[in-house]
Design a protein around this motif. Structure first.
Motif, short mmCIF file in Angstrom:
data_model
loop_
_atom_site.label_atom_id
_atom_site.label_comp_id
_atom_site.label_asym_id
_atom_site.label_seq_id
_atom_site.Cartn_x
_atom_site.Cartn_y
_atom_site.Cartn_z
N SER A 1 30.55 35.51 33.37
CA SER A 1 31.46 36.68 32.90
C SER A 1 32.48 37.12 33.74
O SER A 1 32.27 36.91 35.12
N TYR A 2 33.44 37.76 33.27
CA TYR A 2 34.51 38.16 34.10
C TYR A 2 35.03 39.52 33.76
O TYR A 2 35.13 39.79 32.28
N VAL A 3 35.30 40.36 34.63
CA VAL A 3 35.70 41.57 34.39
C VAL A 3 37.21 41.81 34.44
O VAL A 3 37.79 42.98 33.72
N TYR A 4 37.79 40.76 34.69
CA TYR A 4 39.46 40.63 34.76
C TYR A 4 39.68 38.96 34.79
O TYR A 4 39.04 38.22 35.55
N ASP B 1 42.74 40.65 51.05
CA ASP B 1 41.26 40.25 51.50
C ASP B 1 40.69 41.33 52.25
O ASP B 1 41.19 41.68 53.37
N GLY B 2 39.62 41.95 51.67
CA GLY B 2 38.85 42.90 52.41
C GLY B 2 39.31 44.42 51.79
O GLY B 2 38.74 45.38 52.35
N ILE C 1 37.78 38.11 44.16
CA ILE C 1 39.12 37.83 43.22
C ILE C 1 39.43 36.24 43.67
O ILE C 1 39.58 36.06 44.54
N GLU C 2 39.68 35.60 42.42
CA GLU C 2 40.11 34.15 42.53
C GLU C 2 41.31 34.13 41.95
O GLU C 2 41.65 34.12 41.10
N TRP C 3 42.18 33.68 42.85
CA TRP C 3 43.65 33.29 42.76
C TRP C 3 43.68 31.89 42.41
O TRP C 3 43.33 31.05 43.34
N ARG D 1 46.86 32.31 37.66
CA ARG D 1 45.69 32.77 36.90
C ARG D 1 44.91 33.49 38.01
O ARG D 1 44.94 33.23 39.20
N VAL D 2 44.54 34.76 37.55
CA VAL D 2 43.76 35.82 38.28
C VAL D 2 42.42 35.96 37.53
O VAL D 2 42.50 36.53 36.47
N ARG D 3 41.38 35.89 38.29
CA ARG D 3 40.06 35.94 37.54
C ARG D 3 39.02 36.63 38.45
O ARG D 3 39.15 36.44 39.89
#
Length: 407
Positions: free
Chosen positions: A202-205, A167-168, A231-233, A191-193
Motif C-alpha cells: 500500500s502507498y500513502v502517496y 534525501d534524509g 520516497i520512490e521517484w 511518478r512519485v510513490r
C-alpha cells in the motif's frame, strides 16, 4: 540464364514459339519451369545496428547481402532476426549463438521489433536487462548464412533528477513534492510513490503526471503519521527509458523550518549618525506550499553598542499599521505573542514570481541605532513559531549580522 544463378531456387516458367523468316510465329509449346539450385549459403550479414525509437519499438538496420560465401552474386529475399535478453553490461561474445531465439523475418535489410509491456519492464527494471540482436540471410533454397555480429538495444536515459524533499530530510504537516529533471532529452512521464511502512503493498502517496515540467500535489503527512518513509521517484523519457531514485524521509510531529529570510536592510540611511540604522527590515518566503499562521516571534540581540537599547515595534508587514505591535520598549529578549490574532504568511508568499508581490516583509524598530558607521553592531536573532491548517507546528531561527548577512 544468368538470373537463375543470382535468384537461387526461384522458379521460372517458359514457353517456346517457332518463328519463320517472315516473322510468323507458330503456336506456343507447353509450359515448362526451371530454377537454379544451390547449397552454398549467403554471406554473413554485416553492419547491424539497433536503437530504441520509442517505448514500444526497437529498430534494426544492416547491410544488404548480395553474395554467397563463395563470392558469387546471389539474391536474398529473407532475413531472419534473432534476439536474446541478458543483464545490461553483458559481453556479447559471452552469449552462445544457440541462445538467440527467432524474433521475426524481413524481406528488406531493416526490421522493427515491437516491444511488449514485459519488454519495457525488462529494459527499465531493476535489475536492468538489454536486448541483443543478430541477423542471418536466407535464400529460397533453404540455405541460411551465419548469424551476424550482435548489436545491443538498451535504455539510454540522460538527465539529472532534482527532488524535494531531499534525501534524509525531515518535516511534518503539509510537505511540498517537487520533481525536476534537467537534461537534453524529452521527458514524458513522472511518478512519485511513498510506500506505507505499516502495510506492505500500500502507498500513502501515489501520484503520476504526463505533462512536463512535472507538478505534484503536496503530501499531507498528518494522514500518514510520524515515522520513517521511503520516497520512490520515477521518470520516463520519450523512448520509454525509465530512471528511478529512492530517497528517505522522516515525518515528525512538528513542522521543520518553512520560513526563509532574505534581503535584510537597515534604515534610515540619512540624518545624524545617532538617528541612522534603527530599523531592520527583511523579506520572508514561505517554502511550505501552504498557508502558515505565525503565533509567536522572539527577538534577541547582543549589547555591543548599548546595554540599554530597547525594541519599540515589530511590524508585519513592514511599514503597515494593519498588524503593528507596540512592544512598549522592552530590552532583549522580546517575546511577541500573536496566539489570539496570528500573523498570516500565505502560501503565495513563495518568492517565485521574482517581485514583491509574492514575498512578505517585516521590520523591527529600536530606539537607537543597532549598527554604527564602522559596521560594528548587534547580532539580531529572530525566531518564528508557526502552524499550518492541520495545527502541526514548527519554528525557524536566524541571525542577522552587522554586515547584513544572515546565518
Amino acid at each position: 540464364f544468368s538470373d537463375l544463378a543470382v535468384a537461387n531456387c526461384k522458379t521460372y516458367y517458359y514457353k517456346l514459339k517457332a518463328i519463320d523468316k517472315c516473322d510468323v510465329a507458330g503456336a506456343a509449346s507447353t509450359q515448362t519451369s526451371g530454377q537454379a539450385v544451390t547449397t552454398i549459403p549467403p554471406s554473413k550479414p554485416t553492419g547491424l545496428t539497433g536503437s530504441r525509437t520509442s517505448k514500444t519499438n526497437a529498430h534494426l538496420d544492416w547491410t544488404a547481402v548480395t553474395t554467397k560465401t563463395d563470392g558469387t552474386n546471389t539474391f536474398v529475399d529473407l532475413y531472419k532476426v534473432y534476439r536474446v535478453k541478458a543483464l545490461t553490461g553483458t559481453n556479447p561474445t559471452s552469449i552462445p549463438s544457440s541462445s538467440y531465439i527467432l524474433r521475426g523475418t524481413s524481406s528488406t535489410n531493416a526490421y522493427d521489433d515491437t516491444l511488449s509491456q514485459s519488454d519495457h519492464q525488462d529494459l527499465s527494471g531493476n535489475p536492468q536487462y538489454s536486448f541483443f540482436y543478430v541477423v542471418s540471410a536466407a535464400d529460397l533454397c533453404g540455405n541460411e548464412s551465419q548469424k551476424s555480429d550482435p548489436t545491443v538495444v538498451e535504455c539510454n536515459f540522460v538527465g539529472t533528477l532534482q527532488t524535494q524533499p531531499g534525501d534524509g530530510d525531515s518535516n511534518g504537516g503539509i510537505v511540498p513534492i517537487t520533481f525536476n529533471v534537467s537534461g537534453p532529452q524529452s521527458y514524458v512521464r513522472a511518478r512519485v510513490r511513498i510506500p506505507d511502512p505499516n502495510n506492505v503493498g500500500s502507498y500513502v502517496y501515489d501520484q503520476e503526471t504526463f505533462t512536463y515540467p512535472f507538478s505534484f500535489p503536496a503530501w499531507d503527512t498528518t494522514a500518514s503519521g510520524a515515522g520513517n518513509y521511503t520516497i520512490e521517484w520515477e521518470v520516463e523519457n520519450q523512448k520509454g527509458c525509465v530512471k528511478n531514485l529512492t530517497t528517505s524521509f522522516t515525518v515528525t510531529a512538528n513542522l521543520a523550518c518553512q520560513i526563509t529570510p532574505t534581503n535584510p536592510n537597515l534604515s534610515p540611511t540619512k540624518g545624524k549618525p545617532s538617528d541612522q540604522n534603527k530599523v531592520l527590515t527583511w523579506d520572508i518566503i514561505n517554502t511550505s506550499g501552504v498557508d502558515l499562521d505565525i503565533f509567536q516571534i522572539n527577538v534577541s540581540w547582543t549589547s555591543v553598542l548599548s546595554s540599554t537599547r530597547k525594541l519599540l515595534a515589530i511590524e508585519y508587514p513592514a511599514g503597515s499599521p494593519t498588524l503593528f505591535t507596540q512592544v512598549s520598549g522592552p530590552q532583549s529578549p522580546v517575546i511577541a505573542d500573536y496566539t489570539l490574532f496570528p500573523l498570516l504568511l500565505p502560501a503565495t508568499a513563495d518568492g517565485l514570481c521574482g517581485n514583491s508581490s509574492c514575498i512578505a516583509n517585516m521590520a523591527l524598530e529600536w530606539d537607537v541605532q543597532i549598527v554604527d558607521s564602522s559596521n560594528t553592531g548587534e547580532l539580531v536573532t529572530v525566531e518564528y513559531h508557526f502552524m499550518d491548517a492541520t495545527s502541526s507546528s514548527g519554528s525557524c531561527q536566524f541571525t542577522v549580522k552587522p554586515d547584513l548577512t544572515i546565518e
